[in-house]
Motif scaffolding. Sequence first.
Motif, PDB file in Angstrom:
ATOM      1  N   ASN A   1     -11.533  12.590   9.192  1.00  0.00           N
ATOM      2  CA  ASN A   1     -11.490  13.033   7.778  1.00  0.00           C
ATOM      3  C   ASN A   1     -12.442  14.196   7.524  1.00  0.00           C
ATOM      4  OD1 ASN A   1      -9.516  11.302   6.731  1.00  0.00           O
ATOM      5  ND2 ASN A   1     -10.974   9.628   6.469  1.00  0.00           N
TER       6      ASN A   1
ATOM      7  N   SER B   1      -0.745   6.749   8.153  1.00  0.00           N
ATOM      8  CA  SER B   1       0.661   6.383   7.958  1.00  0.00           C
ATOM      9  C   SER B   1       1.357   6.177   9.300  1.00  0.00           C
ATOM     10  CB  SER B   1       1.362   7.485   7.154  1.00  0.00           C
ATOM     11  OG  SER B   1       2.721   7.181   6.974  1.00  0.00           O
TER      12      SER B   1
ATOM     13  N   ASP C   1      -4.752  10.957   6.145  1.00  0.00           N
ATOM     14  CA  ASP C   1      -3.725  10.102   5.527  1.00  0.00           C
ATOM     15  C   ASP C   1      -2.456  10.060   6.364  1.00  0.00           C
ATOM     16  OD1 ASP C   1      -4.504  10.900   2.031  1.00  0.00           O
ATOM     17  OD2 ASP C   1      -5.457   9.552   3.482  1.00  0.00           O
TER      18      ASP C   1
ATOM     19  N   ASP D   1       0.853  -1.183   0.000  1.00  0.00           N
ATOM     20  CA  ASP D   1       0.000   0.000   0.000  1.00  0.00           C
ATOM     21  C   ASP D   1       0.893   1.239   0.000  1.00  0.00           C
ATOM     22  OD1 ASP D   1      -1.625   2.004   2.222  1.00  0.00           O
ATOM     23  OD2 ASP D   1      -2.674   1.317   0.429  1.00  0.00           O
TER      24      ASP D   1
ATOM     25  N   ARG E   1      -3.072  -3.648   5.245  1.00  0.00           N
ATOM     26  CA  ARG E   1      -4.170  -2.682   5.245  1.00  0.00           C
ATOM     27  C   ARG E   1      -5.346  -3.334   4.521  1.00  0.00           C
ATOM     28  NH1 ARG E   1      -4.599   3.356   2.486  1.00  0.00           N
ATOM     29  NH2 ARG E   1      -6.529   3.970   3.568  1.00  0.00           N
TER      30      ARG E   1
ATOM     31  N   LEU F   1       0.373   4.370   0.622  1.00  0.00           N
ATOM     32  CA  LEU F   1       0.167   5.354   1.678  1.00  0.00           C
ATOM     33  C   LEU F   1       0.795   4.908   2.992  1.00  0.00           C
ATOM     34  CD1 LEU F   1      -1.134   7.930   2.851  1.00  0.00           C
ATOM     35  CD2 LEU F   1      -3.224   6.581   3.226  1.00  0.00           C
ATOM     36  N   THR F   2       0.504   3.684   3.391  1.00  0.00           N
ATOM     37  CA  THR F   2       0.924   3.203   4.714  1.00  0.00           C
ATOM     38  C   THR F   2       2.200   2.374   4.675  1.00  0.00           C
ATOM     39  OG1 THR F   2      -0.476   1.248   4.473  1.00  0.00           O
ATOM     40  CG2 THR F   2      -1.453   3.188   5.530  1.00  0.00           C
ATOM     41  N   ASN F   3       2.640   1.973   3.476  1.00  0.00           N
ATOM     42  CA  ASN F   3       3.865   1.179   3.301  1.00  0.00           C
ATOM     43  C   ASN F   3       3.759  -0.188   3.973  1.00  0.00           C
ATOM     44  OD1 ASN F   3       6.362   0.982   2.055  1.00  0.00           O
ATOM     45  ND2 ASN F   3       7.460   1.481   3.951  1.00  0.00           N
TER      46      ASN F   3
ATOM     47  N   ASN G   1      -1.083  -4.700   1.091  1.00  0.00           N
ATOM     48  CA  ASN G   1      -2.447  -4.296   0.788  1.00  0.00           C
ATOM     49  C   ASN G   1      -3.361  -5.517   0.642  1.00  0.00           C
ATOM     50  OD1 ASN G   1      -1.773  -5.376  -1.685  1.00  0.00           O
ATOM     51  ND2 ASN G   1      -1.543  -3.401  -2.701  1.00  0.00           N
TER      52      ASN G   1
ATOM     53  N   HIS H   1      -8.789  15.024   4.510  1.00  0.00           N
ATOM     54  CA  HIS H   1      -8.198  13.731   4.200  1.00  0.00           C
ATOM     55  C   HIS H   1      -6.672  13.748   4.278  1.00  0.00           C
ATOM     56  CE1 HIS H   1     -11.778  11.443   3.006  1.00  0.00           C
ATOM     57  NE2 HIS H   1     -12.267  12.609   2.597  1.00  0.00           N
TER      58      HIS H   1
END
Length: 636
Positions: free
Chosen positions: A525, A538, A534, A482, A556, A484-486, A489, A530
Amino acid sequence: MPLYIYFIIISVCFLKIELVKITYHFLLFSFFSINLILTLRDKSIYIYTNVIIIVQNTPMSYSTMIHRRLFMQSFRRFIFPILIILFFIATLFSINHNDSHPSHIQNASMDLSDWNANQIIDLDGEWEFFNHSLLEDISGTGTLVNVPHYWENNPVYGNLPYGYATYRLTITGLNEDQVYGISLIDAGTSYRLSVNGNIIMSNGVVSRTSDNYEPYWRSEVGYFSADQNGVAVLTMEISNYDHYQAGFWIPLNISNGSTLFNYEIIHYVIIAILFGVMMALGIYFITLHLLSRKEQKALSLGLFSILISMRLIFTGHRLILILFPFLSWNTVIRMDYVAGMLILPVFGLFMSRLQFIPIKRQLEYFYFILSLLIILFGLVLPTLYLPDMLTMFKLLVVGFSPFYIYTLYCGLKNQIRGSALMFISAMIMFVAVMLEFFFGGSIYNFFFASFIMISFMSIAIADEFLVIKAFSKSLESEIVIDPLTNVYNRLYLNKLIENESKGRNPLSGYYHLLFLDLDNFKNINDSYGHIIGDVILSIISERLRSFFGEQSNIIRYGGDEFIVLYESAAETNIETIIQSFKQYLEKEIYIDGNPYQVKGSIGHCPYHSKHDRLEDAIKNSDAHMYKQKQTTMQQN
């Protein structure tokens, strides 16, 4: 003959056995294997007979224990390496095959006028026996005893078979111009062999007292010629003040000198080949473990292979003494016992780490403790008590064998990859061990069976490792992280589920599957945007990685939902771990100097890679998480 190996594989591959008839077919299989191991080349008709018995007594409607599809898939996949291994071991077995013939000597005299000197014969039967006498003491006629011969306990030495004695045999009808050879693995526990008064070979120092006596065990070959009348008088002097057994326990082999020399060289070459191959396999799997710490099976199999190779050179012909002749008898016998008895706990650890059935951690502790006791007692106890340790070891082997067979049976029943090869090789090994323990079978049958088992299990373990590596490589080529979160996914999770359904689960062991859902994250959010949301996601993923470690799989699942596959022991108190993580999760997050706090609901479910479905574990942990969320909402 070695054909038994091929027939075992072929017959087992097409068997289907129900649990209610497992005892019947196990006995039938054992009878079949034992008969074939004892069958010589000129009795190959028994092989055909036994195959017919198995075919006629195996109904093809059985479906509980061995699944045909699993066997046939494994057989096709591994047929080439299997055939190479079987051809290799059959060749070694044929070369090593003992062509010696018993002679059944009578009245301590043997006429070899009609003997073909290229033939190897055993000098077994009646020899003259002179108790408490060495060569210079002999006069008159001795007592006739049958060789192999073991001494009785001597009350002078505390009811132990200590003392010294001489055996004598007269051989006539020899060619005075021919050079003959005599070979012997060992006698207990020092000896000196003379022919017509000339010493041709010895082990250790033969003495009337323990002060001057020195034990030694090494296979020897001696050479002699008959006198002008074609007569050779063999005198065997033996003394023992160390071992629990003593006597002339292995008959001499006699033949043409060059024939016997080549025969012994072939033995050493075969031992060296088996030693080299098994040691190389052991080093390979230990290296595999070092490269991938999760490969505990590889470590256990590597240690098992090294122990087998060590015992191979410390027993029988004792190749170790060719390399290091200065090693004492005491050192060699201790290493033989220790290496041999360590095989059980190391093999037990290997079976536990296969995870075909749930294993309690206490059993692994038992194996570790047993290993330490074997090393400690094997190095410290007087050699006289080592046979008592061996007796207890045999009882443990007999006791654990049904459990190991049941473990492999469960692997077959659950269609676990490679279990068919492991089951076949373990059964061959079991028969060889029982033959050695209870039927006086050759120790080399054990080593050949060990080589087959290690080779087959190596194929299965290496295949599993390659499947996992191939799976990891295929994942790396796809977008499974993913951005965004590393963390992983949803695609990664779907791949895990897909490969599990195909029997190629890259996960191995016991896990707790945690399902995390952030509470009221939508409000963050909506209230802060957002971008802030985000950044918080993270940071949450970073806290997950930091808390559960790199060995855990963080995924995620979607939006503000995360899954953690936390590898742990079954007895781990997961509730305590979850509470600790919640405290860590709820610490304030500062973004541009502004504090934010996030809470979450966590559900959990145990998951075992061999017995549970990942999809079911996700559903169960999701349901548990929902209950936790409802409880929190009611309390607020």
